[in-house]
Design an enzyme around this catalytic site. Sequence first.
Site, PDB file in Angstrom:
ATOM      1  N   TYR A 147      -1.577   9.098   1.965  1.00 48.77           N
ATOM      2  CA  TYR A 147      -2.097   7.741   2.158  1.00 48.77           C
ATOM      3  C   TYR A 147      -2.300   7.116   0.792  1.00 48.77           C
ATOM      4  CZ  TYR A 147      -5.090   3.772   3.413  1.00 48.77           C
ATOM      5  OH  TYR A 147      -5.611   2.509   3.565  1.00 48.77           O
ATOM      6  N   ASP A 242      -0.360   9.284  -7.378  1.00 51.77           N
ATOM      7  CA  ASP A 242      -1.489   8.513  -6.861  1.00 51.77           C
ATOM      8  C   ASP A 242      -2.751   9.386  -7.036  1.00 51.77           C
ATOM      9  OD1 ASP A 242      -2.365   6.935  -3.656  1.00 51.77           O
ATOM     10  OD2 ASP A 242      -3.523   7.383  -5.462  1.00 51.77           O
ATOM     11  N   LYS A 270     -11.498   4.552  -7.221  1.00 49.51           N
ATOM     12  CA  LYS A 270     -12.714   5.314  -6.892  1.00 49.51           C
ATOM     13  C   LYS A 270     -13.567   5.616  -8.131  1.00 49.51           C
ATOM     14  CE  LYS A 270     -10.456   7.075  -2.731  1.00 49.51           C
ATOM     15  NZ  LYS A 270     -11.179   6.659  -1.510  1.00 49.51           N
TER      16      LYS A 270
HETATM   17  P1  KE4 Z   1      -8.452   1.545  -1.601  1.00 52.86           P
HETATM   18  O1  KE4 Z   1      -7.533   0.374  -1.341  1.00 52.86           O
HETATM   19  O2  KE4 Z   1      -9.175   2.001  -0.315  1.00 52.86           O
HETATM   20  O3  KE4 Z   1      -9.388   1.347  -2.774  1.00 52.86           O
HETATM   21  O4  KE4 Z   1      -7.556   2.796  -2.030  1.00 52.86           O
HETATM   22  C1  KE4 Z   1      -6.492   3.176  -1.208  1.00 52.86           C
HETATM   23  C2  KE4 Z   1      -6.170   4.634  -1.508  1.00 52.86           C
HETATM   24  C3  KE4 Z   1      -5.098   4.923  -2.320  1.00 52.86           C
HETATM   25  N1  KE4 Z   1      -4.769   6.202  -2.630  1.00 52.86           N
HETATM   26  C4  KE4 Z   1      -5.502   7.235  -2.138  1.00 52.86           C
HETATM   27  C5  KE4 Z   1      -5.116   8.635  -2.497  1.00 52.86           C
HETATM   28  C6  KE4 Z   1      -6.613   6.993  -1.302  1.00 52.86           C
HETATM   29  O5  KE4 Z   1      -7.334   8.033  -0.819  1.00 52.86           O
HETATM   30  C7  KE4 Z   1      -6.963   5.671  -0.975  1.00 52.86           C
HETATM   31  C8  KE4 Z   1      -8.128   5.339  -0.057  1.00 52.86           C
HETATM   32  N2  KE4 Z   1      -8.798   6.444   0.535  1.00 52.86           N
HETATM   33  C9  KE4 Z   1      -9.486   6.205   1.785  1.00 52.86           C
HETATM   34  C10 KE4 Z   1     -10.062   7.488   2.331  1.00 52.86           C
HETATM   35  N3  KE4 Z   1      -9.123   8.499   2.543  1.00 52.86           N
HETATM   36  C11 KE4 Z   1     -10.559   5.163   1.611  1.00 52.86           C
HETATM   37  C12 KE4 Z   1     -11.521   5.041   2.756  1.00 52.86           C
HETATM   38  C13 KE4 Z   1     -11.201   3.865   3.645  1.00 52.86           C
HETATM   39  O6  KE4 Z   1     -10.015   3.557   3.845  1.00 52.86           O
HETATM   40  O7  KE4 Z   1     -12.194   3.248   4.131  1.00 52.86           O
END
Ligand code: KE4
Length: 433
Positions: A147, A242, A270
């Site tokens: 993801y 990523d 993060k």
């Molecule tokens: P954001 O757009 O949520 O800041 O990041 C996307 C993203 C990109 N790459 C990785 C490896 C990620 O884990 C994420 C976002 N992670 C999720 C939880 N697995 C965020 C939680 C959510 O979507 O509310």
Amino acid sequence: MAIMNHEKSLELFERARGLFPGGVNSPVRAFKAVGGTPVFLARGEGACVWDADGNRYTDFLGSWGPLILGHSHPAVVAAIAKAAAAGTTFGASTEREVELGEAIRAAFPSMERLRFVSSGTEATMSALRVARGATGRSKLIKIDGGYHGHADMLLAAAGSGAATLGIPGSAGVTAAAVADTIIVPFNDEAAMAAAFAANQGQVAALIIEPIPGNMGLVPPKPGYLAALRRMCDREGAVLIFDEVISGFRAGPGGAQGLFGIRPDMTCLGKIVGGGLPLGVYGGRADIMKVVAPEGPVYQAGTLSGNPLAMAAGLAVLGQIDANSYKRLESLGARLAAGVKAAIAETGVPACIQRVGSTFTIFFCAGPVTDFASAKRADSRVYADFFHGMLDRGFYLPPAQLEAAFISLAHQDTEVDSFVSATHETLAALPVLR
Ligand code: KE4
């Protein structure tokens, strides 16, 4: 185990359902995968959070990864307050962007040039556009179960077969948007080689979570990442790590530092924003020179490099050093050993997988090596476990195929309490279906 009162969360959720789709501002928060009503959190301090009804939990979600120092660390709060008092946004360059950019490049030397954005999604979406612009190629390879945020070309599900062209993984994503997205299973060198062979000279980039956290925590097999590096070198494809989760989490130089693999581009998020909206993408100078205004690939953002996020990120990085990762590894090893023993003693079909302070308890026999094996975990048993732990005052990810996190605010005592609660909860699980 006291029965918790959740009246305020219930009331707030009813109001929220009239406002937001599913009553939430991000789907996984809705507890759909575990059932029940999401608790509304009101305050966090150190390793703990309190919900709107005043119930206290030891937090092992940590907002999905950003909170390596725990909640409301004094240095981070003070840095944000100081920055805010001087202005929350300028839409112009500031010194802090330069300072944080230099700190990031010191930790990630592969990021010879970088650009701040406001989320992990924006970082990966931009990195892929840059890779396509730099190579003049269209296709991209992503890992089944990986993801990277919700950009259209990444919301592709695996079709039939091992290395296949993506099919829309979400309504609203057109077939055209994912027509160039190839999905390959994790930890499978042969499948990756086949994907490259079937698309010779056409692959702009391979994007991967070097330590996947979004299918649950699944470590890369020894040599796997090095094999991907060789394939991308041979094919002229951009290798994008990523590291939104693993950056500053897996070690001071993320997964690339831990495994000694130099990607062509990296995405961060993060931790680097200290809990404020921040994403970063960057990599080889010869690739990044295509980014506007230096080059023809457009990317922009009103709040990119936001002064508060810069201040928060600098404050967090100022608090972590090599000893921090030794401490996180010690806490992670203590937790994993205790959970492993609890699984053995209770006989529940489960396994724990961990890299440093990131872990997942899968409700299936291990090892979990890819998305197909992760999906064999029993999400209904995980749901029972999640609620059993929540009722005992421990907050975990509300979904089986996610990662849990330990922070530097956690003490041995909190890890030991987590292990005891895990043992109790496993022993009390309804007869395994
Ligand atoms: P954001 O757009 O949520 O800041 O990041 C996307 C993203 C990109 N790459 C990785 C490896 C990620 O884990 C994420 C976002 N992670 C999720 C939880 N697995 C965020 C939680 C959510 O979507 O509310």
